[in-house]
Write an enzyme that holds these catalytic residues in place. Structure first.
Site, mmCIF file in Angstrom:
data_model
loop_
_atom_site.group_PDB
_atom_site.id
_atom_site.type_symbol
_atom_site.label_atom_id
_atom_site.label_comp_id
_atom_site.label_asym_id
_atom_site.label_seq_id
_atom_site.Cartn_x
_atom_site.Cartn_y
_atom_site.Cartn_z
ATOM 1 N N ASP A 41 0.848 -1.192 0.000
ATOM 2 C CA ASP A 41 0.000 0.000 0.000
ATOM 3 C C ASP A 41 0.889 1.248 0.000
ATOM 4 O O ASP A 41 1.497 1.580 1.016
ATOM 5 C CB ASP A 41 -0.894 -0.030 1.243
ATOM 6 C CG ASP A 41 -2.107 0.865 1.103
ATOM 7 O OD1 ASP A 41 -2.289 1.463 0.034
ATOM 8 O OD2 ASP A 41 -2.884 0.947 2.078
ATOM 9 N N ASP A 42 0.980 1.901 -1.131
ATOM 10 C CA ASP A 42 1.893 3.052 -1.298
ATOM 11 C C ASP A 42 3.355 2.604 -1.186
ATOM 12 O O ASP A 42 4.218 3.397 -0.783
ATOM 13 C CB ASP A 42 1.659 4.149 -0.243
ATOM 14 C CG ASP A 42 0.288 4.768 -0.283
ATOM 15 O OD1 ASP A 42 -0.493 4.462 -1.201
ATOM 16 O OD2 ASP A 42 -0.003 5.586 0.619
ATOM 17 N N ARG A 84 -6.184 -0.484 -7.588
ATOM 18 C CA ARG A 84 -6.591 -1.857 -7.265
ATOM 19 C C ARG A 84 -7.639 -2.362 -8.254
ATOM 20 O O ARG A 84 -7.677 -3.547 -8.608
ATOM 21 C CB ARG A 84 -7.112 -1.914 -5.829
ATOM 22 C CG ARG A 84 -5.959 -1.835 -4.826
ATOM 23 C CD ARG A 84 -6.356 -1.257 -3.477
ATOM 24 N NE ARG A 84 -5.157 -0.754 -2.818
ATOM 25 C CZ ARG A 84 -4.401 -1.447 -1.970
ATOM 26 N NH1 ARG A 84 -4.754 -2.674 -1.624
ATOM 27 N NH2 ARG A 84 -3.318 -0.932 -1.453
ATOM 28 N N LYS A 133 -6.410 -5.208 2.847
ATOM 29 C CA LYS A 133 -7.097 -4.036 2.312
ATOM 30 C C LYS A 133 -7.709 -4.356 0.963
ATOM 31 O O LYS A 133 -7.031 -4.825 0.056
ATOM 32 C CB LYS A 133 -6.098 -2.884 2.175
ATOM 33 C CG LYS A 133 -6.700 -1.601 1.645
ATOM 34 C CD LYS A 133 -5.716 -0.444 1.791
ATOM 35 C CE LYS A 133 -6.237 0.830 1.156
ATOM 36 N NZ LYS A 133 -5.322 1.962 1.384
ATOM 37 N N HIS A 135 -10.750 -2.139 -0.682
ATOM 38 C CA HIS A 135 -10.864 -0.749 -1.150
ATOM 39 C C HIS A 135 -11.371 -0.628 -2.581
ATOM 40 O O HIS A 135 -11.066 0.356 -3.279
ATOM 41 C CB HIS A 135 -9.488 -0.055 -1.002
ATOM 42 C CG HIS A 135 -9.611 1.419 -0.703
ATOM 43 N ND1 HIS A 135 -8.570 2.296 -0.858
ATOM 44 C CD2 HIS A 135 -10.651 2.161 -0.274
ATOM 45 C CE1 HIS A 135 -8.950 3.503 -0.524
ATOM 46 N NE2 HIS A 135 -10.213 3.460 -0.167
ATOM 47 N N HIS A 192 1.510 2.263 4.208
ATOM 48 C CA HIS A 192 0.670 3.460 4.056
ATOM 49 C C HIS A 192 0.877 4.401 5.243
ATOM 50 O O HIS A 192 1.146 3.952 6.349
ATOM 51 C CB HIS A 192 -0.797 3.025 3.994
ATOM 52 C CG HIS A 192 -1.752 4.057 3.497
ATOM 53 N ND1 HIS A 192 -2.210 5.093 4.273
ATOM 54 C CD2 HIS A 192 -2.350 4.189 2.292
ATOM 55 C CE1 HIS A 192 -3.070 5.827 3.566
ATOM 56 N NE2 HIS A 192 -3.168 5.309 2.366
ATOM 57 N N ASP A 284 0.222 -0.430 -5.269
ATOM 58 C CA ASP A 284 -0.868 0.242 -5.970
ATOM 59 C C ASP A 284 -0.440 1.545 -6.630
ATOM 60 O O ASP A 284 -0.908 1.895 -7.698
ATOM 61 C CB ASP A 284 -2.063 0.474 -5.038
ATOM 62 C CG ASP A 284 -1.685 1.173 -3.740
ATOM 63 O OD1 ASP A 284 -0.477 1.358 -3.470
ATOM 64 O OD2 ASP A 284 -2.593 1.534 -2.965
ATOM 65 N N ASN A 285 0.463 2.270 -5.972
ATOM 66 C CA ASN A 285 0.841 3.593 -6.488
ATOM 67 C C ASN A 285 2.129 4.047 -5.821
ATOM 68 O O ASN A 285 2.666 3.390 -4.943
ATOM 69 C CB ASN A 285 -0.278 4.615 -6.244
ATOM 70 C CG ASN A 285 -0.844 4.585 -4.843
ATOM 71 O OD1 ASN A 285 -2.004 4.228 -4.634
ATOM 72 N ND2 ASN A 285 -0.039 4.921 -3.862
ATOM 73 N N ARG A 293 2.590 9.683 -4.864
ATOM 74 C CA ARG A 293 1.194 9.253 -4.987
ATOM 75 C C ARG A 293 0.288 10.390 -5.456
ATOM 76 O O ARG A 293 0.442 11.522 -5.005
ATOM 77 C CB ARG A 293 0.704 8.764 -3.615
ATOM 78 C CG ARG A 293 -0.682 8.161 -3.651
ATOM 79 C CD ARG A 293 -1.153 7.781 -2.260
ATOM 80 N NE ARG A 293 -1.293 8.944 -1.399
ATOM 81 C CZ ARG A 293 -1.408 8.913 -0.084
ATOM 82 N NH1 ARG A 293 -1.402 7.761 0.548
ATOM 83 N NH2 ARG A 293 -1.530 10.020 0.608
#
Lengths: 518, 518
Positions: A41-42, A84, A133, A135, A192, A284-285, A293
């Site tokens: 996540d990030d 995602r 997660k 989302h 994150h 994801d990013n 991000r």
């Protein structure tokens, strides 16, 4: 031939020609094959795998030794839920409908008719599980057989950062007597930020579960702490104590993610699936730092990507220079299982995957055909409307900023961070920011940004207005528009045109000019 | 007390004070009361009721004789789906989540937890039906017992414009032996434009079902045609042959809507419900002409509103000057049935209706308390991001344009219309447009627009920069911000602030400045 109106004639000849990348296949599903997909996540490149010598990630390192390591992988969109959705559908966010974040007031969801990876797998006799997660929505589109996520009522901190709990859920999933092949998706919430919602645990939740008073204890986690003085500051982040403090905290949670990966790979091994299971790791990013991000600069768009196949051991431990995208993950998984790619209609438009399976790259380094990726962004929070479209090849990147007259927005999470507050306060007080651009330039962007990565990897010099690059610019504009067309982009005429695609224009969708420059 | 950061201090003292307009009631539901709610589609004041002497609307005229006619009613938002969501929830679009159109790629839906009118009525033992255009989602929030809409697979042209079919469905609904009281919602698709999607039927589908070759025949409809030379051109529309032609076509479909109302009121009478049924007529948004629909100028925001109560005959045929809003319809219906207003939590925020029941106005003209309405807009099509917030009192209107640096967008439907093409072509060729503003001024708007309706009913002179109105401006800014706060507006800090409302700011939500003017 489509008529995109005055001013669009340069693009006319290439529009509405559908990409024909894949033939529908007729293989039977592979029965002794599984997939384990890890999504950070990030998460960025703060790992040994990507030559960060400080942040300790032995488990990713071990995985890399059984993987092809992609050095030029990119996200399809630098925002959590949209990314995602792209991973799980193979469709860019503007095509699957997940235009922004899923949670709370942002409330974006994919189109009901989207044929996502879990839906296709379920229909093909593959068991699906998700831990951590999620989302993305709606539930009907992203339905997994086994689901332990924040959308199932679990606290995101527990299912996404408590690696002991995640391990236990993975154990439960892998212990099933269900004979079907499986896909297990592990959505870490690490690394994150968390200062925005749970500041008691630190800027990145680096204290959550570390055994300190009031922090709880994650039994399997051995916390690693870092000296802010020793972290490696990426070129797009200001080198200041505030940013270094954030990076050190981020490293601690990257270590937790790394240990989580180790725990779950161990569960996979104990369950006897190591030799049957394709393991993928990506994010994801970009990292939640300035220029990262929510941006489609490389600092927000480039991603780690490891692909470990027990059926393709020949290049284990090798690096690949193939340019890959997160929209390649769905075709890769379908290819692995031998399932035909989806081919259907959505909002009266034909849908075909524009990504490609990564499996051939596991056999040999490609010489052609892996030189271009695309990205798109619409919103992050619902108040952050900033549509962008990007084409990135080995040398150049073109960004089309469609709401560039308005300032680029800062999200709630990043705004409150020490790093951003540091930038803001330094700017206000006239102190040196030690950043590579000004906040003013960050907020106000030109409509077109063209960068030459060979000369300018940090994307500091916009060449869009340089006559010497006029034909590069023109070619890339045409290319990005062709991709928008192939992916049924509702923003294809933005910002100065109105798309007419029904009634008289049903068979010849056309961008009509608003003549805003009157 | 909330701290809205630097530059927001003028508003600080009034924020996060919840409006307390209504007490929860404890009445038992009325058992011999029903509701019939007519919603026109882009319908305006082209009726005899509102002193248009050309367009023939005898059935609305007859209804008006049994109604209080509101002369100052306004929509909560000038866009179809958002407006219908506000009508059916009593919540502005920014509070219920329906930020833009529901259909196709636009794909907006209200929050799953919204307690809509049909949901509340169902729980209170009221039978609900909808016939015609629905255009709101998700289904779980807007669930009716009886449903004949475009979302049930019926062609919108049939359920929304074929008044014979609509009559037959109404007959079916009203013939039920179900003893429960009912609400029946009739969503006409007339007088919406149709040149965009069904040009074969004319600009407003004025030929659909008129018996001409290939047009089909609506048995109950007696088409009325109008001479473009005789139509009354509103002050905000250019007086040209193109616009007059569109208005004449629009009148024909208004006549069809009017006859449909007559047919359904006849069904109500035949079923014996006339003396038990509250009948309401309004529209979703302004007419689809320049400065109309998608705008919050009065030309897009003012609405017809008739309220006919068999239990309140004392003011039948009277006009009211009370300023009413479409968010008043839900409290009116609940009041009529004696059902308590909803009071719940959504996205962790308290939800209470901010509208008020219109029933007291049916008894006597109010002397106070009906002097202000609010409106908000975010998007229409998903590519048309143009958030606006409005407070309108008897004398002044303030509009806050939050993405005003970008041009105001033109929707697909209006762009292709003869009226807009006429404006565009006249502007391009330098001919007189005969319009009251230029396209350039229409596209590019200041952040704040303040109008004095006493001196300037057409809203031509922006007083926001006039020092003489500084305190008026300041008061109205404070008032609109207070309303945004009471309605949990995610855009409360837009465009230059970031809302922090979790973690350290959970108890004191704060607008933090981006310092975009650096």
């Amino acid at each position: 031939m489509a008529n995109f109106g005055e001013g669009w004639d340069v693009f006319c000849s290439v529009l509405f020609v559908l990409l024909a990348l894949h033939d529908v296949r007729s293989f039977s599903p592979q029965t002794k094959r599984n997939v384990l997909l890890f999504v950070g996540d990030d998460a960025g490149f703060e790992t040994q795998v990507y030559n960060n010598t400080v942040c300790k990630t032995p488990h990713l390192d071990a995985l890399a030794k059984r993987s092809v390591v992609f050095k030029h992988a990119f996200t399809s969109v630098s925002s959590c839920s949209p990314s995602r959705s792209a991973i799980l559908t193979g469709l860019p966010q503007h095509q699957n409908g997940m235009y922004g974040l899923e949670n709370s007031v942002h409330h974006f969801v994919s189109f009901d008719g989207v044929r996502s990876l879990p839906v296709i797998l379920k229909q093909s006799g593959i068991r699906t599980g998700i831990i951590g997660k999620k989302h993305v929505g709606p539930e009907s589109v992203y339905q997994f057989d086994y689901s332990k996520t924040e959308l199932d009522g679990f606290p995101i901190m527990q299912v996404g950062r408590n690696i002991t709990l995640m391990k236990q859920f993975a154990h439960e999933f892998l212990s099933s007597t269900d004979p079907r092949p499986f896909l297990l998706y592990i959505g870490f919430h690490d690394p994150h930020r968390c200062g925005h919602t749970q500041p008691q645990y630190g800027q990145f939740c680096e204290k959550f579960g570390n055994g300190d008073p009031g922090m709880g204890k994650i039994p399997d986690w051995v916390p690693t702490t870092y000296d802010p003085g020793e972290v490696i500051v990426p070129g797009f982040v200001q080198d200041t104590p505030a940013a270094r403090g954030d990076l050190a905290a981020q490293y601690t949670t990257i270590s937790r993610l790394d240990q989580g990966i180790g725990l779950i790979l161990k569960e996979l091994e104990l369950a006897g699936y190591t030799d049957d299971t394709l393991v993928l790791y990506t994010s994801d990013n970009g990292i939640p730092f300035p220029n990262g991000r929510t941006n489609l600069y490389d600092s927000g768009m480039a991603e780690p990507l490891l692909v470990s196949s027990p059926a393709h051991t020949e290049r284990w431990g090798h690096e690949s220079n193939a340019m890959a995208s997160t929209v390649d993950l769905t075709p890769t998984v379908l290819d692995w299982f031998g399932i035909p790619y989806p081919d259907y209609t959505l909002n009266r438009e034909a849908v075909r995957l524009t990504g490609q399976s990564l499996l051939p790259v596991l056999q040999r380094e490609p010489s052609t055909g892996w030189d271009t990726v695309y990205a798109s962004h619409n919103l992050h929070e619902v108040t952050m409307y900033y549509p962008m479209r990007v084409v990135r090849n080995r040398r150049y990147k073109l960004i089309h900023n469609m709401n560039n007259l308005a300032p680029f927005n800062i999200d709630q999470d990043f705004y409150i961070s020490n790093t951003f507050q540091d930038l803001l306060n330094r700017t206000r007080s006239g102190q040196p920011t030690h950043w590579f651009k000004t906040l003013k330039d960050y907020y106000y962007r030109p409509q077109w940004e063209l960068f030459d990565h060979q000369a300018d990897p940090l994307e500091t010099t916009n060449l869009a207005g340089d006559r010497r690059y006029a034909s590069v610019l023109s070619d890339l504009k045409e290319q990005v528009l062709r991709w928008q067309n192939a992916t049924n982009d509702p923003w294809i005429c933005a910002p100065w045109g109105v798309l007419e695609n029904s009634g008289l224009y049903k068979e010849k969708p056309t961008c009509m000019p608003m003549d805003n420059g009157l």
